[in-house]
Motif scaffolding. Sequence first.
Motif, PDB file in Angstrom:
ATOM      1  N   LYS A  52      85.614  24.597 -20.757  1.00 23.82           N
ATOM      2  CA  LYS A  52      86.971  24.079 -20.574  1.00 23.82           C
ATOM      3  C   LYS A  52      87.967  25.139 -20.107  1.00 23.82           C
ATOM      4  O   LYS A  52      89.098  24.817 -19.777  1.00 23.82           O
ATOM      5  CB  LYS A  52      87.495  23.505 -21.906  1.00 23.82           C
ATOM      6  CG  LYS A  52      87.085  22.076 -22.182  1.00 23.82           C
ATOM      7  CD  LYS A  52      87.725  21.583 -23.474  1.00 23.82           C
ATOM      8  CE  LYS A  52      89.232  21.522 -23.448  1.00 23.82           C
ATOM      9  NZ  LYS A  52      89.818  20.322 -22.871  1.00 23.82           N
ATOM     10  N   SER A 137      89.376  17.013 -25.535  1.00 21.29           N
ATOM     11  CA  SER A 137      89.263  16.191 -24.345  1.00 21.29           C
ATOM     12  C   SER A 137      88.384  16.916 -23.326  1.00 21.29           C
ATOM     13  O   SER A 137      88.461  18.139 -23.186  1.00 21.29           O
ATOM     14  CB  SER A 137      90.647  15.908 -23.771  1.00 21.29           C
ATOM     15  OG  SER A 137      91.381  17.107 -23.644  1.00 21.29           O
ATOM     16  N   ASN A 139      88.070  17.881 -20.342  1.00 25.57           N
ATOM     17  CA  ASN A 139      88.664  18.297 -19.074  1.00 25.57           C
ATOM     18  C   ASN A 139      88.890  19.791 -19.119  1.00 25.57           C
ATOM     19  O   ASN A 139      88.928  20.388 -20.191  1.00 25.57           O
ATOM     20  CB  ASN A 139      90.017  17.605 -18.874  1.00 25.57           C
ATOM     21  CG  ASN A 139      90.939  17.823 -20.052  1.00 25.57           C
ATOM     22  OD1 ASN A 139      90.755  17.187 -21.101  1.00 25.57           O
ATOM     23  ND2 ASN A 139      91.893  18.724 -19.928  1.00 25.57           N
ATOM     24  N   SER A 145      93.474  14.660 -18.911  1.00 26.23           N
ATOM     25  CA  SER A 145      92.361  14.221 -19.745  1.00 26.23           C
ATOM     26  C   SER A 145      91.567  13.128 -19.030  1.00 26.23           C
ATOM     27  O   SER A 145      92.133  12.341 -18.272  1.00 26.23           O
ATOM     28  CB  SER A 145      92.874  13.682 -21.079  1.00 26.23           C
ATOM     29  OG  SER A 145      93.476  14.706 -21.825  1.00 26.23           O
ATOM     30  N   HIS A 235     100.583  21.137 -19.556  1.00 28.35           N
ATOM     31  CA  HIS A 235      99.374  20.507 -20.056  1.00 28.35           C
ATOM     32  C   HIS A 235      99.262  19.164 -19.347  1.00 28.35           C
ATOM     33  O   HIS A 235     100.223  18.663 -18.813  1.00 28.35           O
ATOM     34  CB  HIS A 235      99.538  20.271 -21.561  1.00 28.35           C
ATOM     35  CG  HIS A 235      98.266  20.426 -22.324  1.00 28.35           C
ATOM     36  ND1 HIS A 235      98.092  21.372 -23.279  1.00 28.35           N
ATOM     37  CD2 HIS A 235      97.099  19.743 -22.272  1.00 28.35           C
ATOM     38  CE1 HIS A 235      96.883  21.266 -23.803  1.00 28.35           C
ATOM     39  NE2 HIS A 235      96.259  20.285 -23.209  1.00 28.35           N
TER      40      HIS A 235
HETATM   41 MG    MG Z   1      93.145  18.097 -24.366  1.00 33.83          MG
END
Ligand code: MG
Length: 328
Positions: A52, A137, A139, A145, A235
């Motif tokens: 990630k 998540s 991603n 996400s 984010h």
């Molecule tokens: Mg996340």
Amino acid sequence: MNRVVAADAAGLRRAAELLRQESVCAFPTETVYGLGAHAFSARAVAEVYRLKHRPSWNPLIVHVATTAEAEALAHEWPPAARLLAERFWPGPLSLVVERAHHLPANGGPPTIAIRVPAHPVALALLRECGLPLAAPSANRSESISPTTAEHVIRSLPDVPLVLDGGACRLGIESTVVDVTVSPPRLLRPGALSLRAIRDVVGALQLSRPSGSSGQLPGSAEAAPEVRSPGLAHRHYAPRARLRLVDDPAALVEGSDPGTVGILTHLPAAAEGAHVELLSADPLEYGADLYAALHRLDDAGVATILAQHPPHGDDWLAIRDRLTRASAQ
Ligand code: MG
Ligand code: TXA
């Protein structure tokens, strides 16, 4: 071998085997797809952070199949945790509690975030592998996400396996509530509404100065005290630059329509080459938001003009995600 597999008995067996071997595997939940790993295997968890590109200071939510398993991970299970778990688990709520002392701490916080997901595939996988699963998540850190298996593969091309459970029903991450304090504190708005939580526990502290009016967090997010480490300013961001505006249609005039996308819940604002007209119902809007951002990215637009969502608690999580997505 194909890395996206149906979530049938064979797929679940293959996924569980990978997890027991301290590898990782993506799976659907009712909120978004998670990247699962044995929560107390240093090796498996390190692989999650690596895939990630997630900063090591940001702790993971641990997923378990039952409230009893959740309690076993906690040093203390406060009354608010009992009430909330009884009412909302399995479901889109993560509870932050004091971590049981026998668990490896690995330099992380003295607390642990736990949730029992409601998706049948997530529950089947938890039972099949018999492990508590850390699952952020699925991603790349800071990007959108995933709400489909395809989103996962695109964001994490090196993921070893994705269990395909179709599109996620809710499409917005779980609400995170800290129950180590009284009244409980909201750490991240999410798929479970504040109203539903307040109905059960009464008062709820809000972490941000935005307060109960549900104002956009905006730049106030750089607040000195960040209790949920993952609430980084930027984010949930698409590749395109996202701007929150009052009237996207007016702004799109005069610009090259091919380079600008519009995200709105108002039909009147929906003019232009790349328009994502989402529902004016916050649940439906939330369910489609990340997929719409993915589609606008796929269309190759440089800018996304996102209509400010309405005020009110029902839109809180959506306003939060759009505000973060728009942060520079
Ligand atoms: Mg996340
Ligand atoms: O819906 C969801 O919650 C999804 C699905 C896969 O379950 N998971 C998810 O995980 O959104 P992630 O890692 O993307 O977000 C976890 C959030 C972060 O903001 C993190 O900082 C916070 O939970 N968190 C985790 N452990 C915590 C702790 N001990 N104390 C405070 N916040 C914590």
